[in-house]
Design a protein around this motif. Structure first.
Motif, PDB file in Angstrom:
ATOM      1  N   TYR A  14      46.982  32.858  25.182  1.00  3.99           N
ATOM      2  CA  TYR A  14      45.738  32.910  24.722  1.00  3.99           C
ATOM      3  C   TYR A  14      45.412  31.367  24.387  1.00  3.99           C
ATOM      4  N   PHE A  68      49.819  44.073  43.930  1.00  5.85           N
ATOM      5  CA  PHE A  68      49.275  44.816  45.312  1.00  5.85           C
ATOM      6  C   PHE A  68      47.871  44.499  45.274  1.00  5.85           C
ATOM      7  N   GLY A  69      47.382  43.947  46.578  1.00  5.84           N
ATOM      8  CA  GLY A  69      45.902  43.865  46.721  1.00  5.84           C
ATOM      9  C   GLY A  69      45.406  42.340  46.418  1.00  5.84           C
ATOM     10  N   LYS A  70      46.373  41.567  45.615  1.00  4.28           N
ATOM     11  CA  LYS A  70      45.971  40.294  45.108  1.00  4.28           C
ATOM     12  C   LYS A  70      46.429  39.218  45.913  1.00  4.28           C
ATOM     13  N   THR A  71      47.247  39.548  46.973  1.00  5.75           N
ATOM     14  CA  THR A  71      47.630  38.381  48.073  1.00  5.75           C
ATOM     15  C   THR A  71      46.816  38.040  48.976  1.00  5.75           C
ATOM     16  N   ALA A  91      43.955  29.936  40.492  1.00 11.98           N
ATOM     17  CA  ALA A  91      42.763  30.663  40.891  1.00 11.98           C
ATOM     18  C   ALA A  91      41.616  30.201  41.538  1.00 11.98           C
ATOM     19  N   ASP A  92      40.902  31.008  42.031  1.00 13.04           N
ATOM     20  CA  ASP A  92      39.640  30.461  42.764  1.00 13.04           C
ATOM     21  C   ASP A  92      39.848  29.182  43.892  1.00 13.04           C
ATOM     22  N   VAL A  93      40.967  29.515  44.556  1.00 14.58           N
ATOM     23  CA  VAL A  93      41.036  28.141  45.349  1.00 14.58           C
ATOM     24  C   VAL A  93      41.280  28.267  46.824  1.00 14.58           C
ATOM     25  N   VAL A 107      42.514  27.891  32.473  1.00 12.52           N
ATOM     26  CA  VAL A 107      41.378  28.629  32.004  1.00 12.52           C
ATOM     27  C   VAL A 107      41.862  30.037  31.760  1.00 12.52           C
ATOM     28  N   PHE A 108      40.866  30.757  31.331  1.00 14.56           N
ATOM     29  CA  PHE A 108      41.148  32.143  30.553  1.00 14.56           C
ATOM     30  C   PHE A 108      41.024  33.453  31.661  1.00 14.56           C
ATOM     31  N   ARG A 109      42.072  33.927  32.221  1.00 19.08           N
ATOM     32  CA  ARG A 109      41.894  35.052  33.042  1.00 19.08           C
ATOM     33  C   ARG A 109      42.509  36.398  32.756  1.00 19.08           C
ATOM     34  N   LYS A 110      42.265  37.259  33.349  1.00 21.88           N
ATOM     35  CA  LYS A 110      43.397  38.547  33.417  1.00 21.88           C
ATOM     36  C   LYS A 110      44.514  38.299  34.432  1.00 21.88           C
ATOM     37  N   HIS A 120      44.963  45.854  29.615  1.00 18.89           N
ATOM     38  CA  HIS A 120      44.625  44.698  30.733  1.00 18.89           C
ATOM     39  C   HIS A 120      45.253  43.433  29.849  1.00 18.89           C
ATOM     40  N   TYR A 122      45.967  39.603  29.385  1.00 20.71           N
ATOM     41  CA  TYR A 122      45.331  38.139  29.761  1.00 20.71           C
ATOM     42  C   TYR A 122      46.199  37.178  29.380  1.00 20.71           C
ATOM     43  N   LYS A 125      45.363  30.606  33.738  1.00 21.22           N
ATOM     44  CA  LYS A 125      45.682  30.327  34.984  1.00 21.22           C
ATOM     45  C   LYS A 125      44.997  28.940  35.157  1.00 21.22           C
TER      46      LYS A 125
ATOM     47  N   TYR B  14      32.295  32.910  42.957  1.00 22.07           N
ATOM     48  CA  TYR B  14      32.250  33.788  44.153  1.00 22.07           C
ATOM     49  C   TYR B  14      30.603  34.209  44.361  1.00 22.07           C
ATOM     50  N   ASP B  47      40.388  38.619  38.910  1.00 22.85           N
ATOM     51  CA  ASP B  47      41.010  38.285  37.381  1.00 22.85           C
ATOM     52  C   ASP B  47      40.165  38.015  36.334  1.00 22.85           C
ATOM     53  N   THR B  52      36.966  37.778  29.945  1.00 19.81           N
ATOM     54  CA  THR B  52      37.105  36.545  30.435  1.00 19.81           C
ATOM     55  C   THR B  52      35.986  35.328  30.487  1.00 19.81           C
ATOM     56  N   GLU B  56      35.002  32.110  28.479  1.00 19.29           N
ATOM     57  CA  GLU B  56      34.797  31.009  28.857  1.00 19.29           C
ATOM     58  C   GLU B  56      33.361  30.245  28.237  1.00 19.29           C
ATOM     59  N   ARG B  59      33.695  29.275  24.764  1.00 14.18           N
ATOM     60  CA  ARG B  59      34.609  27.884  24.709  1.00 14.18           C
ATOM     61  C   ARG B  59      33.449  26.819  24.922  1.00 14.18           C
ATOM     62  N   TYR B  84      37.394  47.783  28.233  1.00 11.38           N
ATOM     63  CA  TYR B  84      37.785  49.045  27.529  1.00 11.38           C
ATOM     64  C   TYR B  84      36.724  49.890  26.953  1.00 11.38           C
ATOM     65  N   ILE B 330      32.184  30.209  46.552  1.00 10.04           N
ATOM     66  CA  ILE B 330      33.023  30.860  47.402  1.00 10.04           C
ATOM     67  C   ILE B 330      32.280  31.934  48.048  1.00 10.04           C
TER      68      ILE B 330
END
Lengths: 129, 348
Positions: A14, A68-71, A91-93, A107-110, A120, A122, A125, B14, B47, B52, B56, B59, B84, B330
């Motif tokens: 974190y 799975f599903g993230k590729t 991410a986001d690229v 950045v902060f991501r899951k 979940h 965190y 990334k 996105y 994600d 998240t 951000e 921050r 949750y 995007i």
């Protein structure tokens, strides 16, 4: 990732907390008990800057079941301004825009889910700046 | 005087255009664009979630406030998409930002006005002298059922506001809330998507509560619409806030800066807070801002802000809302959107 392990790693995942050797100033991330540079064992806790550049990367097209599903997704080694190198998703690229040496920030991501009813998880990334 | 000492916003990169959604359901996109005045909306990444987005935004608020996170005594996140059902979103946020552990946190819910609830309580605690700083956040990854009118608007984003009494960038001069049991929109426990009462969400719900809260706020402050440089209202679509502004006596020019919904969509609890962030990004010392949120169920929170001369010192310290809205987008097609929003049934 089980809950106690996830909880133990929160300062790094974190807040990017690292250990700075009081003897030689080498920064270890994640923190270590013994400095790999000088062998001393006294550290101060420092927070990494979170900005850096991409040293290398690859595109993952076949991932483990948890992703799975993230590729497809990109994973790279980032060198932060503090000199620390870490492995992280990018991410986001648009893959056409990734280049070795490009500036990134963390950045902060899951990172992942423990199934449908678990935690979940965190963490950090990288995204292109 | 107590008010905002730091603010920050965050939008995912996105987007999906109204045309892509309308095509899947056999609707005419021109009718949607004309009727709802919506053109595209933000979509959270695979994600990204309310936590998240809140981290951000918070921050960015800390960058502008320039304070020690340890001085923050309370953090409240308002959302109707907390990841949750049982575990407060802000527990994760405080550990990410280095706030606490001596801090009070809670997750708030009140349909689309949970964000201004969080802001109101944060402001009140500082005003009462209970703590030096408190943070209120409105953020959502909004849900809209496939094929429903809400699918054109339900989007993702959020804004965070740190309340304090030193180095205030926007003083809070007056507040007013208006609440009643009006069942215009709801989501039962374990249900994936909200239900709504179609046109009943308009006059008896949105307009009655928002306009009543707004009128009372004008009376309380002894101010008139022409005194304000800017106004911002909850934005369920492009049309409703324009009609509400007209009913309250505000002109189109006063709401243009905060009217971000046509290209952002409805970020539910983040709607009027992100609109306020867009205004603070460009506001000048002395400007008065009139804000009224709306949450189905139903209620509205109103605020009158006066911008101080500190605003110019902080505006460029973090990303601005309009830049996030306009740059580095995007675009997704409907299939990608369905996957990103978890609308596809998968095997365990």
């Amino acid at each position: 990732m089980i809950s106690p392990k996830y909880h133990r790693e929160i300062p790094q995942r974190y807040r990017l907390e690292a250990g700075k050797c009081k003897a030689c100033s080498n920064i270890s991330f994640p923190p270590r008990l013994v400095c790999p540079e000088c062998g001393k064992n006294e550290f101060e806790t420092v927070r990494l800057n979170g900005e850096g550049k991409l040293l290398t990367y690859t595109i993952i097209r076949v991932a483990s079941d948890k992703f799975f599903g993230k590729t497809p997704f990109a994973v790279g080694i980032v060198e932060l301004k503090d000199g620390v190198k870490l492995t992280t998703q990018i991410a986001d690229v648009d893959f056409d825009k990734i280049k070795i040496g490009i500036k990134v920030k963390l950045v902060f991501r899951k990172i992942q889910d423990e199934g449908k009813s678990g935690l979940h998880c965190y963490g950090y990334k990288a995204v292109l700046v | 005087m107590v008010g905002i000492v730091g603010y920050g916003s965050y939008l995912p990169r996105y987007r999906i255009k109204v045309e892509n959604i309308a095509k899947e359901w056999g609707s005419d996109p021109e009718v949607i664009k004309r009727g709802l005045q919506l053109f595209e909306k933000t979509v959270p990444g695979l994600d990204e979630d309310t936590i998240t987005i809140s981290v951000e935004a918070a921050r960015n608020a800390l960058k502008r406030a320039g304070i020690n996170p340890q001085d923050i005594g309370a953090v409240y996140i308002g959302s109707e998409s907390h990841p949750y059902a049982v575990k407060p979103s802000a527990t994760i946020l405080i550990d990410a930002l280095g706030i606490g552990p001596h801090v009070h946190v809670a997750s708030y819910e009140f349909a689309c006005k949970a964000g201004t609830e969080a802001m109101y309580v944060a402001y009140s605690l500082v005003k009462a002298g209970e703590m030096k700083y408190a943070m209120g956040i409105g953020a959502d990854t909004s849900q809209g059922a496939p094929g429903d009118a809400l699918e054109y608007s339900a989007s993702a984003g959020g804004a965070a506001f740190i309340m304090g009494s030193e180095n205030v960038v926007a003083e809070i001069l007056f507040t007013n809330s208006y609440t009643s049991d009006t069942p215009d929109f709801w989501r039962r426990e374990h249900e994936f998507y909200p239900r709504h009462a179609a046109r009943f969400t308009g006059e008896p719900a949105y307009f009655k509560h928002l306009v009543s809260a707004g009128k009372a706020l004008l009376e309380k402050s002894k101010m008139k619409p022409s005194d304000f440089k800017y106004c911002v209202f909850h934005m369920p679509n492009g049309k409703f806030p324009q009609m509400a502004a007209k009913q309250l006596g505000f002109a189109k020019e006063q709401m243009e800066v905060g009217w971000i919904v046509p290209w952002m969509g409805n970020t539910y609890s983040g709607s009027s807070p992100t609109g306020l962030a867009a205004i603070l990004d460009v506001a000048s010392p002395g400007d008065l801002i009139f804000m009224v949120s709306f949450g189905s169920g139903a209620g509205s929170d109103g605020f009158v802000y006066r911008v101080t001369d500190k605003i110019k010192d902080v505006q460029n310290k973090a990303p601005k809302l309009r830049d996030q809205l306009d740059k580095d987008k995007i675009y997704l097609d409907y299939g990608q959107y369905a996957k990103y929003r978890g609308k596809i049934i998968l095997n365990e």
